[in-house]
Enzyme design. Structure first.
Site, PDB file in Angstrom:
ATOM      1  N   ASP A 172       0.840  -1.196   0.000  1.00  0.00           N
ATOM      2  CA  ASP A 172       0.000   0.000   0.000  1.00  0.00           C
ATOM      3  C   ASP A 172       0.876   1.248   0.000  1.00  0.00           C
ATOM      4  O   ASP A 172       1.806   1.361   0.800  1.00  0.00           O
ATOM      5  CB  ASP A 172      -0.906  -0.026   1.240  1.00  0.00           C
ATOM      6  CG  ASP A 172      -1.988   1.034   1.200  1.00  0.00           C
ATOM      7  OD1 ASP A 172      -2.377   1.451   0.084  1.00  0.00           O
ATOM      8  OD2 ASP A 172      -2.455   1.437   2.287  1.00  0.00           O
TER       9      ASP A 172
ATOM     10  N   HIS B 241      -7.289   9.717   4.360  1.00  0.00           N
ATOM     11  CA  HIS B 241      -6.749   8.747   5.304  1.00  0.00           C
ATOM     12  C   HIS B 241      -6.893   9.249   6.733  1.00  0.00           C
ATOM     13  O   HIS B 241      -6.882  10.456   6.978  1.00  0.00           O
ATOM     14  CB  HIS B 241      -5.263   8.494   5.009  1.00  0.00           C
ATOM     15  CG  HIS B 241      -5.002   7.910   3.665  1.00  0.00           C
ATOM     16  ND1 HIS B 241      -4.395   8.607   2.645  1.00  0.00           N
ATOM     17  CD2 HIS B 241      -5.294   6.693   3.151  1.00  0.00           C
ATOM     18  CE1 HIS B 241      -4.301   7.840   1.566  1.00  0.00           C
ATOM     19  NE2 HIS B 241      -4.838   6.669   1.844  1.00  0.00           N
ATOM     20  N   GLY B 242      -7.009   8.319   7.676  1.00  0.00           N
ATOM     21  CA  GLY B 242      -7.052   8.691   9.083  1.00  0.00           C
ATOM     22  C   GLY B 242      -8.461   8.765   9.635  1.00  0.00           C
ATOM     23  O   GLY B 242      -9.425   8.321   9.004  1.00  0.00           O
TER      24      GLY B 242
ATOM     25  N   ASN C 199     -10.166   0.356   0.705  1.00  0.00           N
ATOM     26  CA  ASN C 199      -9.111   0.270   1.721  1.00  0.00           C
ATOM     27  C   ASN C 199      -9.632   0.716   3.085  1.00  0.00           C
ATOM     28  O   ASN C 199     -10.245   1.788   3.197  1.00  0.00           O
ATOM     29  CB  ASN C 199      -7.930   1.156   1.332  1.00  0.00           C
ATOM     30  CG  ASN C 199      -7.094   0.574   0.230  1.00  0.00           C
ATOM     31  OD1 ASN C 199      -7.562  -0.213  -0.580  1.00  0.00           O
ATOM     32  ND2 ASN C 199      -5.835   0.967   0.182  1.00  0.00           N
ATOM     33  N   VAL C 200      -9.376  -0.090   4.091  1.00  0.00           N
ATOM     34  CA  VAL C 200      -9.734   0.250   5.467  1.00  0.00           C
ATOM     35  C   VAL C 200      -8.558  -0.088   6.373  1.00  0.00           C
ATOM     36  O   VAL C 200      -8.038  -1.201   6.326  1.00  0.00           O
ATOM     37  CB  VAL C 200     -10.996  -0.506   5.929  1.00  0.00           C
ATOM     38  CG1 VAL C 200     -11.144  -0.453   7.444  1.00  0.00           C
ATOM     39  CG2 VAL C 200     -12.241   0.073   5.266  1.00  0.00           C
TER      40      VAL C 200
ATOM     41  N   HIS D 204      -9.746   4.763  -1.302  1.00  0.00           N
ATOM     42  CA  HIS D 204      -8.881   4.769  -0.128  1.00  0.00           C
ATOM     43  C   HIS D 204      -9.573   5.557   0.986  1.00  0.00           C
ATOM     44  O   HIS D 204     -10.432   6.388   0.729  1.00  0.00           O
ATOM     45  CB  HIS D 204      -7.539   5.418  -0.447  1.00  0.00           C
ATOM     46  CG  HIS D 204      -6.591   4.512  -1.173  1.00  0.00           C
ATOM     47  ND1 HIS D 204      -5.268   4.373  -0.817  1.00  0.00           N
ATOM     48  CD2 HIS D 204      -6.771   3.676  -2.226  1.00  0.00           C
ATOM     49  CE1 HIS D 204      -4.675   3.512  -1.613  1.00  0.00           C
ATOM     50  NE2 HIS D 204      -5.573   3.078  -2.488  1.00  0.00           N
ATOM     51  N   GLY D 205      -9.185   5.291   2.223  1.00  0.00           N
ATOM     52  CA  GLY D 205      -9.806   6.012   3.332  1.00  0.00           C
ATOM     53  C   GLY D 205     -11.240   5.583   3.556  1.00  0.00           C
ATOM     54  O   GLY D 205     -12.122   6.416   3.793  1.00  0.00           O
ATOM     55  N   GLY D 206     -11.489   4.269   3.508  1.00  0.00           N
ATOM     56  CA  GLY D 206     -12.856   3.775   3.707  1.00  0.00           C
ATOM     57  C   GLY D 206     -13.354   3.945   5.125  1.00  0.00           C
ATOM     58  O   GLY D 206     -14.567   4.048   5.354  1.00  0.00           O
TER      59      GLY D 206
END
Length: 284
Positions: free
Chosen positions: A82, A178-179, A230-231, A208-210
């Protein structure tokens, strides 16, 4: 079965669901993720973040054991690097046995992103591995700044990028980051970005950033063509919450048992996202 993301995402694209990619950083987290997928007979992607591999256990210690877990699993499992941002590091992960890598050169201008990614696509063919990339700038939650218009993927650039690189899937920036978001905050998604790129390319697309993105946002994203989600934060937060609660009791704990139980808490979070992704029984 150990596979690359290519085949599992192509199947998800045809059948209009998404495959979960969960950020792991050690053998225990990888095992929890694979077990969650097996319980629901769903394909799964073990995401290993370059930053984690550099800060914690390196790929030389993780790749082979996780690959063995995948080979013995009753579902399709991929190991994906990743946000690989260093070309030499990405190539080394392929050499170590990763079935998939993300070559993230999104910090460069479009021409350079295309050049770096195309070279990695060509290189990965030697290993029959799939390559993910990104156009746009996902960024990360920092204070009150979690998204802005400059982060969004440009539709025309994304289409050009796909056509010129031959990537297997593309991560888009269309509202998530993200985060951890502020409590109660649900991001607004630019679904038109997903819709237009999907219509023009029919490529598997990636969110991304699920974590914390909101169930309705995720469902709509899948409907419009997102095939990989993505998690990381929610998976790790579930484990941390369990540990915090147990330690707050002030009782003597058996550390190995405590770690094992925290993995069970993380596994339940993974299963929640698998159900949301529509991938249950899709590994049969």
């Amino acid at each position: 079965m150990y596979v690359s993301m290519r085949e599992m995402l192509q199947k998800a694209n045809r059948e209009k669901y998404a495959v979960m990619a969960i950020n792991c950083f050690n053998l225990e987290t990888a095992q929890a993720v694979i077990h969650a997928a097996e319980e629901l007979q769903a394909p799964i992607i073990v995401d290993l973040l370059q930053e984690h591999l550099e800060m914690h256990l390196g790929y030389e210690y993780l790749t082979l054991p996780i690959k063995r877990m995948a080979e013995k699993a009753s579902v399709d499992v991929a190991i994906n690097l990743d946000h690989g941002q260093d070309v030499a590091f990405v190539k080394q992960c392929l050499h170590e046995g990763f079935s998939s890598v993300m070559m993230d050169a999104s910090m460069y201008d479009l021409a350079e992103n295309i050049r770096i990614t195309k070279n990695m696509v060509d290189f990965a063919q030697t290993y029959n591995a799939s390559v993910e990339a990104e156009v746009g700038n996902m960024g990360a939650v920092a204070g009150d700044n979690w998204t802005n218009d400059q982060m969004f993927t440009d539709v025309d650039e994304a289409i050009q990028f796909i056509n010129e690189t031959g990537v297997d899937c593309l991560a888009l920036s269309y509202g998530s980051t993200h985060g951890d978001y502020p409590e109660g905050f649900v991001p607004e998604f630019r679904f038109d970005i997903v819709e237009k790129i999907k219509a023009a390319t029919n490529l598997p697309l990636v969110l991304h950033g699920g974590s914390g993105a909101g169930e309705e946002n995720i469902k709509k994203s899948i409907e419009l063509g997102i095939n990989k989600i993505n998690v990381g934060s929610d998976f790790m937060a579930a484990q941390a919450a369990f540990l915090t609660e147990e330690l707050a009791k002030g009782e003597k704990v058996d550390y190995p048992a405590l770690v094992h139980q925290s993995m069970a808490a993380g596994k339940e979070m993974v299963k929640k996202y698998i159900r949301l992704s529509g991938s249950i029984n899709k590994s049969k």
